[in-house]
Write a protein that holds these residues in place. Sequence first.
Motif, PDB file in Angstrom:
ATOM      1  N   ASP A   1       1.153  -6.314  -4.039  1.00 24.43           N
ATOM      2  CA  ASP A   1       0.257  -5.538  -3.174  1.00 24.43           C
ATOM      3  C   ASP A   1       0.901  -5.409  -1.797  1.00 24.43           C
TER       4      ASP A   1
ATOM      5  N   LYS B   1      -0.426  -5.173   0.905  1.00 20.80           N
ATOM      6  CA  LYS B   1      -1.161  -6.023   1.854  1.00 20.80           C
ATOM      7  C   LYS B   1      -0.522  -7.411   1.946  1.00 20.80           C
TER       8      LYS B   1
ATOM      9  N   GLU C   1       0.988  -9.398   5.193  1.00 20.88           N
ATOM     10  CA  GLU C   1       0.586 -10.761   5.540  1.00 20.88           C
ATOM     11  C   GLU C   1       1.794 -11.672   5.687  1.00 20.88           C
TER      12      GLU C   1
END
Lengths: 293, 244, 122
Positions: free
Chosen positions: C105, C107, C111
């Motif tokens: 992902d 995301k 992170e």
Amino acid sequence: MTPTLSLDTVTHRYGDTLALDDVSLTLSNPGIHGLLGRNGSGKTTLMSLVAGLRKASRGAITLDGQPVYENFAATSQICIIRESGDTTSEWTETINDGLTLARDMRPYWDDAYANRLLDRFQLSKKHKVNALSRGQRAKFACLLGLAARAPLTMFDESYLGMDAPTRYDFYDALLEDFMAHPRLILVSSHHIEEIAKLFEEVIIIEDGRVMLHESADALRGRGLTLTGPAAAVDAIAAGANVLSEKTLGSTKMVALYDVAPDLEERARAAGLETALLPIQDIFVHLTAKRGKD
Amino acid sequence: MTTAIARREPIFPKRILLDQLIFSIMVWAGFAVFMFALTFIVSLVREIEVSGWNIGGQPARWFAFVVGIYIGWTVLQLHVTHGGTRKGFAIQALIFSVAYAALLGALFVLTFFLEAGYYGLMGWPQALHQPELYAHPLDFGMALIQWVMIFGVWTLGGLLIGVAWYRNVILGALCIPLGLVAVSISTYTFSGEIGPMNWLRAFVPPQPGAVPAITAHLAIIAVFASLTWLAIRDIPIKNKSEAG
Amino acid sequence: MFDDRSPIYRQIADRIKADVANGTLSPDEQVMSTNQYASFYAINPATAAKAFAQLVDEGVLYKRRGVGMFVSPGAREALVSDKRTKYFDAVLGPALDEAEAIGIDPKDIFEFLAARTKRDPK
């Protein structure tokens, strides 16, 4: 100091057998050059003719323009170490006798270096030549070839019979001495993968003819292997000169020779693994089509 | 490598001569002592009436023959594989053979003088058991001429057979009858004995003697030297393993 | 010591470049001679010389006649900036392709980046 060796349309026959067929070749760059060929391809004949040990049936062999046969001005500049070790006598000689002879005959002989090599190769002056093992005899022969410092030095399978550590010791000594005293060194060997990194030029002879003569770096760049999914490999390799191919499930590996300059890039872009073909493999592929000797 | 390097092949066979000189003197000394001892042993069973060295020393010629073979077979290969030429070898081998024959001849005749001292002590007569060019063992000049010629022919004969054999087995074998003829003629010119090859009488002078002997030996040496050169001229130096 | 991916001389050149780029070799520092390279790697000196010639052509090394080869003063900056320009295409691009192929992902990647930046604010 590096002489120019030139063979001009040299042909040699043993009775009805054609050993060398119209060979023309020039070597003038200092370097350790590889003379590769299968058994019976004509390597030993070529080197023996160059050293004036035999007279060519036809053609001219010159060193710096001087004919080599029966010409001391040329032959004194040439040293050949053949596999059989015929630079040493087996009758009654000791290693010391062999060194004495070489010192008398070899104009560039380096005695101090010969003594260092004796230590390095663990040979004693008192050893009798006929009591040496095959490997020891090969070491002694190579020592004679190195310490002679001849402007043209040839090793013809000289280290057959040496074990692997000793061979590597010889390669190191050869490279060191070549760098200290650059000259023309021609080596024939069946242990191609071990010594190929030392070669500057490579000559491949096959059936008495020079099949190839070029710089080792260029030759290394000429062969390529591609590995990946069969369909992708086939697409990239289409039309190329394929030396060999292998498949494992859906994975295919091809060895290519003389590829187009952009092929490697295209292959990588297509996600294939690429690798250069080692000289040993190129040699095997190029000479494999012939059957047994 | 800036040092000037001699580009001319040495023609004087210094090393071969030195090697053979030391070895030959050692063998000669041992052989002479052995013969003197043997003569003493023989004296225990029978009277000594003739020179023992003139009988027992005869096989010394075989030693010269073997040295000749060694030079032709081995030294030739070593010379050429170490960068020498066939022509250079041929000149050296010829000079060697002559010098070596002179050395062996001198040693042989010197032994007669040592023997004379020994025989004098023992009170034995030093006569000859067969006719020679020399009338007595101490006839220095004639004895030296005869033995230098014998050793010359045998050394050169060995050289010829050595190179011919190295070149080709058949060629080497063909040289054997030639050698036998030469040896018969050689012996005849000293002693008048021709051995089994009686047909040779048609070709030799009626009487042995110094002039026929010298003429015959010079002729034999010339023939041997010419044939040796013909065999060497373009001799291939073989690879011992004959591979590749 | 060498792989079969590219010619030996190119691998030697790449190794020297890497040493220059990461500061192992400083500006104006003398590099080993071709003969020293040749005996160290047991390769033909001509091959080593070819690597050096390439580096001189590219301005990474310069030659002082009779003395040897030295690292060019601006070489490090040039190599590093060259690497910088190629970084996205040559390193990060393929890494993100890989991430996509195995279904990571985006995301998670953000992170990861944020965490690294916090740990090492440089």
